[in-house]
Write an enzyme that holds these catalytic residues in place. Structure first.
Site, PDB file in Angstrom:
ATOM      1  N   VAL A 104      20.479  35.034 161.215  1.00 35.01           N
ATOM      2  CA  VAL A 104      19.814  34.686 162.466  1.00 35.01           C
ATOM      3  C   VAL A 104      20.843  34.325 163.543  1.00 35.01           C
ATOM      4  O   VAL A 104      20.698  34.712 164.706  1.00 35.01           O
ATOM      5  CB  VAL A 104      18.786  33.557 162.258  1.00 35.01           C
ATOM      6  CG1 VAL A 104      18.160  33.128 163.577  1.00 35.01           C
ATOM      7  CG2 VAL A 104      17.702  34.005 161.278  1.00 35.01           C
TER       8      VAL A 104
ATOM      9  N   GLY B  71      22.243  37.533 164.786  1.00 37.14           N
ATOM     10  CA  GLY B  71      21.254  38.216 165.610  1.00 37.14           C
ATOM     11  C   GLY B  71      21.063  37.550 166.958  1.00 37.14           C
ATOM     12  O   GLY B  71      21.021  38.212 168.000  1.00 37.14           O
ATOM     13  N   GLU B  72      20.958  36.223 166.956  1.00 38.64           N
ATOM     14  CA  GLU B  72      20.765  35.515 168.226  1.00 38.64           C
ATOM     15  C   GLU B  72      21.996  35.630 169.111  1.00 38.64           C
ATOM     16  O   GLU B  72      21.877  35.766 170.330  1.00 38.64           O
ATOM     17  CB  GLU B  72      20.409  34.045 168.005  1.00 38.64           C
ATOM     18  CG  GLU B  72      20.123  33.349 169.308  1.00 38.64           C
ATOM     19  CD  GLU B  72      19.274  32.093 169.175  1.00 38.64           C
ATOM     20  OE1 GLU B  72      18.971  31.512 170.220  1.00 38.64           O
ATOM     21  OE2 GLU B  72      18.935  31.708 168.052  1.00 38.64           O
ATOM     22  N   SER B  73      23.166  35.587 168.519  1.00 45.56           N
ATOM     23  CA  SER B  73      24.398  35.734 169.312  1.00 45.56           C
ATOM     24  C   SER B  73      24.410  37.092 170.012  1.00 45.56           C
ATOM     25  O   SER B  73      24.676  37.173 171.220  1.00 45.56           O
ATOM     26  CB  SER B  73      25.626  35.578 168.417  1.00 45.56           C
ATOM     27  OG  SER B  73      25.682  34.282 167.872  1.00 45.56           O
TER      28      SER B  73
ATOM     29  N   SER C  51      21.262  37.373 172.590  1.00 47.17           N
ATOM     30  CA  SER C  51      21.417  36.509 173.766  1.00 47.17           C
ATOM     31  C   SER C  51      22.544  36.987 174.682  1.00 47.17           C
ATOM     32  O   SER C  51      22.413  36.952 175.909  1.00 47.17           O
ATOM     33  CB  SER C  51      21.670  35.067 173.334  1.00 47.17           C
ATOM     34  OG  SER C  51      20.519  34.532 172.737  1.00 47.17           O
TER      35      SER C  51
END
Length: 137
Positions: free
Chosen positions: A57, A60-62, A65
């Site tokens: 996660v 993925g978020e890095s 975003s």
């Protein structure tokens, strides 16, 4: 549309953040619609030796975003408002690679899907993130 190398230059100035640095995430490509990064399994595992689900996660978020913020442009900020992940495999060694693809690039919302694979190309996790774009105050 800016080039992927322009995205890497922008990311180098901004940085990925302390958590991404601590986890060993390395950004290889960055644009609003397609980004790629790697992360080592070692140091990011659960007690049984599998890559921690939260690590997928974070990768993925890095990616999502950073891609959303690159799309947002100067004077705007993209903030994550929803994220989900489905883990379908477990990496135990080597590196994993996240490939981020835009699903929607709007004026106020972006949606990106990040597919994380192990070194053999086996899908381990699919992450989807939605970011809200707002003006900086």
């Amino acid at each position: 549309m800016p080039s992927r190398s322009a995205g890497l230059d922008w990311a180098a100035e901004r940085g990925l953040g302390a958590l991404a640095d601590r986890m060993g995430i390395e950004l290889l490509e960055l644009s609003a619609d397609h980004s790629v990064a790697t992360m080592p399994v070692e140091g990011n595992t659960q007690p049984v030796g599998l890559l921690h689900g939260g690590a997928y996660v974070v990768l993925g978020e890095s990616l999502g975003s950073m891609s959303a913020n690159f799309h947002a442009g100067r004077g705007h900020l993209a903030l994550g408002v929803d994220i989900n992940a489905t883990h379908t495999g477990s990496a135990t060694s080597g590196i994993v690679t996240g490939v981020c693809t835009a699903i929607h690039l709007g004026r106020t919302l972006t949606v990106h899907e990040i597919v994380v694979t192990d070194e053999s190309g086996r899908r381990c996790s699919t992450v989807r993130i939605t970011n809200l774009i707002k003006p900086l105050l």
